[in-house]
Design an enzyme around this catalytic site. Structure first.
Site, PDB file in Angstrom:
ATOM      1  N   GLU A 137     -19.845  21.015 -15.825  1.00 57.71           N
ATOM      2  CA  GLU A 137     -20.255  19.638 -16.067  1.00 57.71           C
ATOM      3  C   GLU A 137     -19.313  18.601 -15.270  1.00 57.71           C
ATOM      4  OE1 GLU A 137     -21.622  19.364 -20.518  1.00 57.71           O
ATOM      5  OE2 GLU A 137     -20.233  20.943 -19.989  1.00 57.71           O
ATOM      6  N   LYS A 169      -8.041   3.374   2.010  1.00 54.87           N
ATOM      7  CA  LYS A 169      -7.457   4.636   1.790  1.00 54.87           C
ATOM      8  C   LYS A 169      -7.589   5.300   0.400  1.00 54.87           C
ATOM      9  CE  LYS A 169      -4.587   2.547   4.566  1.00 54.87           C
ATOM     10  NZ  LYS A 169      -5.555   2.091   5.366  1.00 54.87           N
ATOM     11  N   SER A 192     -15.396  24.253 -28.482  1.00 52.45           N
ATOM     12  CA  SER A 192     -15.418  23.006 -29.138  1.00 52.45           C
ATOM     13  C   SER A 192     -14.448  22.979 -30.248  1.00 52.45           C
ATOM     14  CB  SER A 192     -16.895  23.066 -29.876  1.00 52.45           C
ATOM     15  OG  SER A 192     -16.792  22.261 -30.781  1.00 52.45           O
ATOM     16  N   ASN A 207     -18.571  26.191 -23.665  1.00 52.57           N
ATOM     17  CA  ASN A 207     -19.126  25.139 -23.009  1.00 52.57           C
ATOM     18  C   ASN A 207     -18.985  25.151 -21.551  1.00 52.57           C
ATOM     19  OD1 ASN A 207     -20.063  23.898 -25.296  1.00 52.57           O
ATOM     20  ND2 ASN A 207     -18.075  22.703 -25.709  1.00 52.57           N
ATOM     21  N   TYR A 240      -9.524  -6.325  13.074  1.00 53.47           N
ATOM     22  CA  TYR A 240      -8.844  -5.820  11.783  1.00 53.47           C
ATOM     23  C   TYR A 240      -8.813  -6.912  10.970  1.00 53.47           C
ATOM     24  CZ  TYR A 240      -5.231  -3.977   8.501  1.00 53.47           C
ATOM     25  OH  TYR A 240      -4.882  -3.600   7.436  1.00 53.47           O
ATOM     26  N   THR A 245     -40.675  24.951  -9.931  1.00 53.23           N
ATOM     27  CA  THR A 245     -41.070  23.753  -9.487  1.00 53.23           C
ATOM     28  C   THR A 245     -41.198  22.621 -10.517  1.00 53.23           C
ATOM     29  OG1 THR A 245     -43.431  23.845  -8.905  1.00 53.23           O
ATOM     30  CG2 THR A 245     -41.737  24.618  -7.240  1.00 53.23           C
ATOM     31  N   HIS A 246     -40.913  21.469 -10.463  1.00 54.40           N
ATOM     32  CA  HIS A 246     -41.207  20.601 -11.669  1.00 54.40           C
ATOM     33  C   HIS A 246     -40.462  20.990 -12.858  1.00 54.40           C
ATOM     34  CE1 HIS A 246     -44.111  18.601  -8.910  1.00 54.40           C
ATOM     35  NE2 HIS A 246     -44.593  19.883  -8.869  1.00 54.40           N
ATOM     36  N   LYS A 269     -18.981  27.855 -30.201  1.00 50.76           N
ATOM     37  CA  LYS A 269     -19.481  27.266 -28.901  1.00 50.76           C
ATOM     38  C   LYS A 269     -18.642  27.337 -27.847  1.00 50.76           C
ATOM     39  CE  LYS A 269     -21.716  23.856 -27.726  1.00 50.76           C
ATOM     40  NZ  LYS A 269     -21.973  22.521 -28.045  1.00 50.76           N
ATOM     41  N   ASN A 317      -2.103  -2.039  13.515  1.00 50.42           N
ATOM     42  CA  ASN A 317      -3.388  -1.906  13.512  1.00 50.42           C
ATOM     43  C   ASN A 317      -3.898  -0.697  14.108  1.00 50.42           C
ATOM     44  OD1 ASN A 317      -2.939  -4.215  12.374  1.00 50.42           O
ATOM     45  ND2 ASN A 317      -4.224  -5.497  13.776  1.00 50.42           N
ATOM     46  N   SER A 368       0.885  -1.065  -0.158  1.00 53.31           N
ATOM     47  CA  SER A 368       0.221   0.083   0.203  1.00 53.31           C
ATOM     48  C   SER A 368       0.878   1.264   0.025  1.00 53.31           C
ATOM     49  CB  SER A 368      -1.151   0.238   1.267  1.00 53.31           C
ATOM     50  OG  SER A 368      -0.005  -0.221   2.416  1.00 53.31           O
ATOM     51  N   GLN A 427      -7.220  -2.171   4.519  1.00 54.65           N
ATOM     52  CA  GLN A 427      -6.315  -1.424   3.648  1.00 54.65           C
ATOM     53  C   GLN A 427      -6.918  -0.676   2.535  1.00 54.65           C
ATOM     54  OE1 GLN A 427      -2.236  -2.740   3.473  1.00 54.65           O
ATOM     55  NE2 GLN A 427      -2.530  -2.768   1.257  1.00 54.65           N
TER      56      GLN A 427
HETATM   57  N1  ARG Z   1      -1.450  -1.003   5.208  1.00 54.54           N
HETATM   58  C1  ARG Z   1      -2.193  -1.444   6.372  1.00 54.54           C
HETATM   59  C2  ARG Z   1      -3.419  -1.034   6.073  1.00 54.54           C
HETATM   60  O1  ARG Z   1      -3.571   0.048   5.499  1.00 54.54           O
HETATM   61  C3  ARG Z   1      -1.605  -1.294   7.782  1.00 54.54           C
HETATM   62  C4  ARG Z   1      -1.810  -2.323   8.905  1.00 54.54           C
HETATM   63  C5  ARG Z   1      -1.535  -3.522   8.617  1.00 54.54           C
HETATM   64  N2  ARG Z   1      -1.725  -4.414   9.406  1.00 54.54           N
HETATM   65  C6  ARG Z   1      -1.493  -5.756   9.524  1.00 54.54           C
HETATM   66  N3  ARG Z   1      -1.461  -6.579  10.731  1.00 54.54           N
HETATM   67  N4  ARG Z   1      -1.164  -6.184   8.241  1.00 54.54           N
HETATM   68  O2  ARG Z   1      -4.455  -1.297   6.948  1.00 54.54           O
END
Ligand code: ARG
Length: 462
Positions: free
Chosen positions: A293, A328, A280, A288, A320, A158-159, A286, A113, A26, A325
């Site tokens: 959008e 994120k 365009s 735009n 956990y 409205t509508h 044009k 964790n 990650s 992971q």
């Molecule tokens: N990269 C992990 C996450 O984003 C961190 C925690 C990992 N913990 C583990 N015991 N593998 O959740």
């Protein structure tokens, strides 16, 4: 033979497969958390030392090394690689490289964790403050526009059918109210998760004599999480944030939709500045409204982020799991998208010109003051249902004879109801219709100015 490349390699006989390293890593996205990771580690090391879990000199050595690592990452001097797995490992590797065995003491009473939840909370806490700033700037811009456009009358819909005349300022402040609630939601969300997770360790806490109060104080957390299992398992605060971000995007996308419609030749209510529109490649005439959008389009991404988080959490066993992971990337995407969209929208709206003449003309058509005639009759003690019927017939008559309400004479009106008097001509004027709605929440100039004053008083302006 253990796996010597990994800090957790002790119980392994073989090195990790290259494909697995790539698949489980990650680092390519969580490297974004480095400064928070280091901030958390310094607080942790300080606490470990004052609790006698590591020696004071060791904590000093660790802290100095962490600060130099921070500087080096800031300056792009450290390159991360996939075998580091994640940002926690990458920084720990670097720390051990610089401090030897001492660095290996930092991870006592801690697990990745609780470390990752700490990093994310610190990150989101600061990003929410950034988003609040841009939201606030947008709201100020809306108040400024509402003041300068206080005389502009437009048709309210409205509508998607012309309904009743309103002040453009009233329309603009409607969005101010929506963004005010979004602001409250963001602050609420932040207050709820502004809780120290560190100390939960893997899931059950630690047998080492930690002092969580102290760590909380270093990191500016007003509260400490009361349950270690909850702490490492849950991500409800991420879901809550992304939901709030989705609502902000939804509000922006509705605003954008109106601007897109209003900038069409058919409406002609607004002209978005050249700087915030594009041309365009084939049609030379044009211009735009691409920015509007795209904001409307990017709303879909953020909804997708929300859906990803909700689905990720559903049915996960306690506590956990590595699945987490995956929280994120959607979180980062939601943060970036909502911040970018709010910023560019604020720029665009401040350079948008409103065509008050077109708006006024449009508000005059479509029998938009018919309800005012019905309410006029109510003031003459006609039951509303009856007055509604009378005015319905007047409108039908106008349609048939291609007339507007202001083209009827008093005699014409009296043919539908004897009690009409000369002042009816006043009641069908747009200004009268708008300004008679002077109660709290109405579109009358006095009511709208009253709200502007309240808003300015709250934000400390005169
Ligand atoms: N990269 C992990 C996450 O984003 C961190 C925690 C990992 N913990 C583990 N015991 N593998 O959740």
């Amino acid at each position: 033979m253990a796996n010597p490349k990994k800090v957790w390699g002790g119980r392994f006989q073989k090195p990790t497969a290259k494909s697995v390293e790539k698949f489980t890593a990650s680092i390519h996205f969580d490297k974004r958390l480095y400064s928070y990771d280091i901030e958390g580690s310094i607080a942790h090391a300080t606490m470990l030392a004052s609790q006698g879990i590591v020696a004071k000199e060791e904590a000093v050595k660790i802290t100095l090394a962490l600060k130099s690592i921070l500087q080096d990452i800031d300056q792009g001097k450290i390159t991360f690689n996939l075998s580091d797995e994640d940002i926690h490992m990458a920084i720990e590797r670097e720390l051990i490289l610089r401090t030897g065995e001492t660095g290996g003491k930092l991870h006592a009473a801690r697990s990745r964790n609780d470390q990752i939840v700490l990093d994310v909370r610190l990150f989101l806490r600061s990003e929410i403050d950034n988003i609040l700033k841009v939201l606030n700037a947008l709201q100020s811009q809306l108040v400024m526009l509402a003041k300068s456009e206080i005389k502009t009358i437009m048709p309210g819909y409205t509508h998607m059918q012309k309904a009743q005349p309103v002040l453009l300022s009233h329309y603009l402040l409607a969005f101010w109210e929506m963004f005010a609630r979004d602001t409250e939601r963001l602050s609420d969300c932040k207050n709820r998760f502004n809780v120290l997770p560190l100390g939960a360790a893997a899931l059950a806490g630690t047998s080492l004599p930690i002092d969580r109060q102290q760590t909380a104080k270093y990191l500016n957390f007003p509260r400490i999480s009361p349950n270690s299992m909850d702490t490492v398992a849950d991500r409800d605060f991420i879901a809550e944030f992304v939901f709030t971000a989705s609502l902000i995007m939804m509000h922006l996308s509705r605003f954008c939709e109106d601007l897109i419609l209003w900038s069409s030749d058919e409406f002609g209510f607004v002209e978005i500045s050249d700087a915030y529109t594009t041309g365009s490649s084939i049609m030379p005439q044009k211009k735009n409204p691409d920015v509007a959008e795209l904001i409307r389009g990017k709303t879909a991404r953020v909804y997708g982020d929300l859906f990803a988080i909700m689905t990720l959490l559903k049915g996960l066993p306690m506590t956990y799991n590595r699945d987490l992971q995956e929280d994120k990337e959607p979180l980062f995407d939601a943060v970036d998208t909502v911040k970018d969209c709010l910023t560019i929208f604020t720029e665009m709206i401040s350079e948008t010109k409103f065509n008050s003449a077109r708006m006024y003309k449009a508000a005059s058509g479509g029998f938009s003051t018919a309800t005012d005639i019905a309410e006029y009759l109510v003031k003459k003690d006609v039951p509303f249902r009856q007055s509604h019927e009378i005015v319905g017939k007047i409108v039908a008559y106008c349609l048939k004879n291609e007339k507007s309400l202001d083209q009827l004479s008093l005699q014409d009106y009296q043919r539908f109801y004897k009690g009409f008097s000369a002042d009816i001509q006043e009641y069908i004027k747009l200004e009268k219709a708008v300004n008679s709605r002077k109660h709290i929440g109405g579109t009358g100039t006095a009511a709208v100015m009253g709200r502007i004053k309240e808003i300015e008083k709250k934000s400390g302006k005169k």
